[in-house]
Scaffold this motif. Structure first.
Motif, PDB file in Angstrom:
ATOM      1  N   GLN A 165     -31.674   6.336  37.109  1.00  0.00           N
ATOM      2  CA  GLN A 165     -30.334   5.792  37.035  1.00  0.00           C
ATOM      3  C   GLN A 165     -30.217   4.531  37.892  1.00  0.00           C
ATOM      4  OE1 GLN A 165     -28.260   7.079  34.948  1.00  0.00           O
ATOM      5  NE2 GLN A 165     -26.566   5.767  35.456  1.00  0.00           N
ATOM      6  N   LYS A 166     -30.802   4.599  39.066  1.00  0.00           N
ATOM      7  CA  LYS A 166     -30.765   3.461  39.977  1.00  0.00           C
ATOM      8  C   LYS A 166     -31.444   2.241  39.361  1.00  0.00           C
ATOM      9  CE  LYS A 166     -30.903   3.662  44.927  1.00  0.00           C
ATOM     10  NZ  LYS A 166     -31.631   4.087  46.098  1.00  0.00           N
ATOM     11  N   GLN A 167     -32.571   2.475  38.736  1.00  0.00           N
ATOM     12  CA  GLN A 167     -33.311   1.385  38.103  1.00  0.00           C
ATOM     13  C   GLN A 167     -32.531   0.784  36.936  1.00  0.00           C
ATOM     14  OE1 GLN A 167     -37.056   3.162  37.169  1.00  0.00           O
ATOM     15  NE2 GLN A 167     -37.979   2.534  39.121  1.00  0.00           N
ATOM     16  N   LEU A 168     -31.861   1.629  36.172  1.00  0.00           N
ATOM     17  CA  LEU A 168     -31.038   1.146  35.054  1.00  0.00           C
ATOM     18  C   LEU A 168     -29.893   0.279  35.559  1.00  0.00           C
ATOM     19  CD1 LEU A 168     -30.778   4.151  32.586  1.00  0.00           C
ATOM     20  CD2 LEU A 168     -31.743   1.918  32.137  1.00  0.00           C
ATOM     21  N   ASN A 169     -29.281   0.667  36.628  1.00  0.00           N
ATOM     22  CA  ASN A 169     -28.184  -0.113  37.204  1.00  0.00           C
ATOM     23  C   ASN A 169     -28.679  -1.481  37.684  1.00  0.00           C
ATOM     24  OD1 ASN A 169     -26.210   1.763  36.737  1.00  0.00           O
ATOM     25  ND2 ASN A 169     -26.405   2.748  38.734  1.00  0.00           N
ATOM     26  N   VAL A 170     -29.853  -1.515  38.281  1.00  0.00           N
ATOM     27  CA  VAL A 170     -30.427  -2.774  38.750  1.00  0.00           C
ATOM     28  C   VAL A 170     -30.716  -3.683  37.551  1.00  0.00           C
ATOM     29  CG1 VAL A 170     -32.456  -3.823  39.854  1.00  0.00           C
ATOM     30  CG2 VAL A 170     -31.369  -1.810  40.864  1.00  0.00           C
ATOM     31  N   ILE A 171     -31.279  -3.105  36.491  1.00  0.00           N
ATOM     32  CA  ILE A 171     -31.589  -3.893  35.278  1.00  0.00           C
ATOM     33  C   ILE A 171     -30.298  -4.427  34.659  1.00  0.00           C
ATOM     34  CG2 ILE A 171     -32.489  -3.729  32.925  1.00  0.00           C
ATOM     35  CD1 ILE A 171     -34.583  -1.751  34.017  1.00  0.00           C
ATOM     36  N   ARG A 172     -29.254  -3.618  34.577  1.00  0.00           N
ATOM     37  CA  ARG A 172     -27.972  -4.051  34.004  1.00  0.00           C
ATOM     38  C   ARG A 172     -27.357  -5.185  34.823  1.00  0.00           C
ATOM     39  NH1 ARG A 172     -25.904   1.912  33.071  1.00  0.00           N
ATOM     40  NH2 ARG A 172     -27.050   2.343  31.174  1.00  0.00           N
ATOM     41  N   GLN A 173     -27.388  -5.043  36.112  1.00  0.00           N
ATOM     42  CA  GLN A 173     -26.836  -6.097  36.971  1.00  0.00           C
ATOM     43  C   GLN A 173     -27.620  -7.397  36.802  1.00  0.00           C
ATOM     44  OE1 GLN A 173     -26.895  -4.487  40.911  1.00  0.00           O
ATOM     45  NE2 GLN A 173     -24.778  -3.741  40.771  1.00  0.00           N
ATOM     46  N   HIS A 174     -28.919  -7.264  36.680  1.00  0.00           N
ATOM     47  CA  HIS A 174     -29.763  -8.445  36.526  1.00  0.00           C
ATOM     48  C   HIS A 174     -29.468  -9.163  35.199  1.00  0.00           C
ATOM     49  CE1 HIS A 174     -33.129 -11.014  37.369  1.00  0.00           C
ATOM     50  NE2 HIS A 174     -33.700 -10.712  36.194  1.00  0.00           N
ATOM     51  N   THR A 175     -29.316  -8.410  34.120  1.00  0.00           N
ATOM     52  CA  THR A 175     -29.017  -9.028  32.816  1.00  0.00           C
ATOM     53  C   THR A 175     -27.594  -9.553  32.779  1.00  0.00           C
ATOM     54  OG1 THR A 175     -28.469  -6.873  31.860  1.00  0.00           O
ATOM     55  CG2 THR A 175     -30.713  -7.697  31.506  1.00  0.00           C
ATOM     56  N   LYS A 176     -26.661  -8.886  33.421  1.00  0.00           N
ATOM     57  CA  LYS A 176     -25.276  -9.364  33.459  1.00  0.00           C
ATOM     58  C   LYS A 176     -25.179 -10.689  34.193  1.00  0.00           C
ATOM     59  CE  LYS A 176     -22.716  -5.041  33.128  1.00  0.00           C
ATOM     60  NZ  LYS A 176     -21.835  -4.117  33.819  1.00  0.00           N
ATOM     61  N   SER A 177     -25.892 -10.804  35.281  1.00  0.00           N
ATOM     62  CA  SER A 177     -25.826 -12.049  36.045  1.00  0.00           C
ATOM     63  C   SER A 177     -26.448 -13.193  35.261  1.00  0.00           C
ATOM     64  CB  SER A 177     -26.486 -11.883  37.414  1.00  0.00           C
ATOM     65  OG  SER A 177     -27.875 -11.636  37.270  1.00  0.00           O
ATOM     66  N   LYS A 178     -27.509 -12.929  34.520  1.00  0.00           N
ATOM     67  CA  LYS A 178     -28.111 -13.985  33.692  1.00  0.00           C
ATOM     68  C   LYS A 178     -27.153 -14.392  32.573  1.00  0.00           C
ATOM     69  CE  LYS A 178     -33.052 -13.518  34.275  1.00  0.00           C
ATOM     70  NZ  LYS A 178     -34.331 -13.270  33.646  1.00  0.00           N
ATOM     71  N   THR A 179     -26.515 -13.438  31.931  1.00  0.00           N
ATOM     72  CA  THR A 179     -25.564 -13.729  30.867  1.00  0.00           C
ATOM     73  C   THR A 179     -24.396 -14.521  31.416  1.00  0.00           C
ATOM     74  OG1 THR A 179     -26.162 -11.640  29.809  1.00  0.00           O
ATOM     75  CG2 THR A 179     -24.157 -12.690  29.042  1.00  0.00           C
ATOM     76  N   GLY A 180     -23.916 -14.136  32.561  1.00  0.00           N
ATOM     77  CA  GLY A 180     -22.825 -14.859  33.202  1.00  0.00           C
ATOM     78  C   GLY A 180     -23.219 -16.274  33.561  1.00  0.00           C
ATOM     79  N   THR A 181     -24.439 -16.455  34.046  1.00  0.00           N
ATOM     80  CA  THR A 181     -24.945 -17.777  34.415  1.00  0.00           C
ATOM     81  C   THR A 181     -25.068 -18.657  33.181  1.00  0.00           C
ATOM     82  OG1 THR A 181     -26.180 -16.775  36.227  1.00  0.00           O
ATOM     83  CG2 THR A 181     -26.822 -18.995  35.574  1.00  0.00           C
ATOM     84  N   VAL A 182     -25.555 -18.100  32.081  1.00  0.00           N
ATOM     85  CA  VAL A 182     -25.701 -18.861  30.835  1.00  0.00           C
ATOM     86  C   VAL A 182     -24.328 -19.292  30.321  1.00  0.00           C
ATOM     87  CG1 VAL A 182     -26.413 -18.700  28.414  1.00  0.00           C
ATOM     88  CG2 VAL A 182     -27.906 -17.806  30.204  1.00  0.00           C
ATOM     89  N   LYS A 183     -23.358 -18.365  30.326  1.00  0.00           N
ATOM     90  CA  LYS A 183     -22.013 -18.718  29.866  1.00  0.00           C
ATOM     91  C   LYS A 183     -21.402 -19.806  30.743  1.00  0.00           C
ATOM     92  CE  LYS A 183     -20.719 -14.350  27.706  1.00  0.00           C
ATOM     93  NZ  LYS A 183     -19.829 -13.176  27.780  1.00  0.00           N
ATOM     94  N   PHE A 184     -21.599 -19.675  32.052  1.00  0.00           N
ATOM     95  CA  PHE A 184     -21.082 -20.674  32.985  1.00  0.00           C
ATOM     96  C   PHE A 184     -21.739 -22.040  32.732  1.00  0.00           C
ATOM     97  CE2 PHE A 184     -21.127 -22.806  37.169  1.00  0.00           C
ATOM     98  CZ  PHE A 184     -19.747 -22.908  37.362  1.00  0.00           C
TER      99      PHE A 184
END
Length: 173
Positions: free
Chosen positions: A1-20
């Protein structure tokens, strides 16, 4: 679960950076486009470019002369003018003007020939002739006089002539 949360946060930040980044790129593109449009709307063409454009295509000769035999100076002048040989045409217009002193078309086209070979002062003198002022070439002569004055560097007089032209709503230009 911990690893999944880290992966989700990592992909969310990349998506946010791309949109920005896309928003910043779009804003820059909009600013550049707006600046270019404003520059086009506000900028005025250089008067020298306008004058050169006007003089790049000679005023057409209204007198068509064709001859198989001996040609008069007038006929030869108009022929040379139509062929774009303005220096030679000017010589023959001068001869024709000596024969027909009150012929407005000869004087007008002599002036234009002088203008096209960059003899602006001579062109200006001819364009001010009384015989042209009372002829069908009067408005055209005013316009070409303004061009000759601009080309000779006399902006003040050119402005006066152009102001006169602008006041006449029925002027050919």
């Amino acid at each position: 679960q911990k690893q999944l949360n880290v992966i989700r946060q990592h992909t969310k930040s990349k998506t946010g950076t791309v949109k920005f980044s896309l928003r910043i790129a779009a804003a820059l593109l909009l600013l550049i486009t707006a600046g270019a449009v404003i520059r086009i709307l506000v900028s005025e063409p250089d008067y020298q470019q306008i004058v050169d454009k006007e003089l790049s295509q000679p005023y057409s000769a209204s007198t068509v002369v064709r001859s198989d035999g001996d040609e008069s100076s007038k006929e030869k002048a108009f022929q040379l003018y139509a062929q774009g040989e303005f220096a030679k045409a000017s010589v023959f217009f001068e001869l024709a003007a000596a024969e027909e002193k009150e012929n407005a078309s000869i004087i007008f086209y002599h002036a234009l020939s002088q203008l096209y070979v960059e003899h602006y002062e001579e062109a200006n003198i001819l364009l001010r002739a009384d015989v042209i002022a009372g002829s069908r070439y009067a408005q055209q002569a005013e316009w070409f006089q303004a061009l000759a004055l601009l080309k000779s560097g006399n902006k003040r007089e050119a402005k006066e002539v152009l102001t006169t032209i602008r006041k006449n709503s029925h002027h050919y230009k």
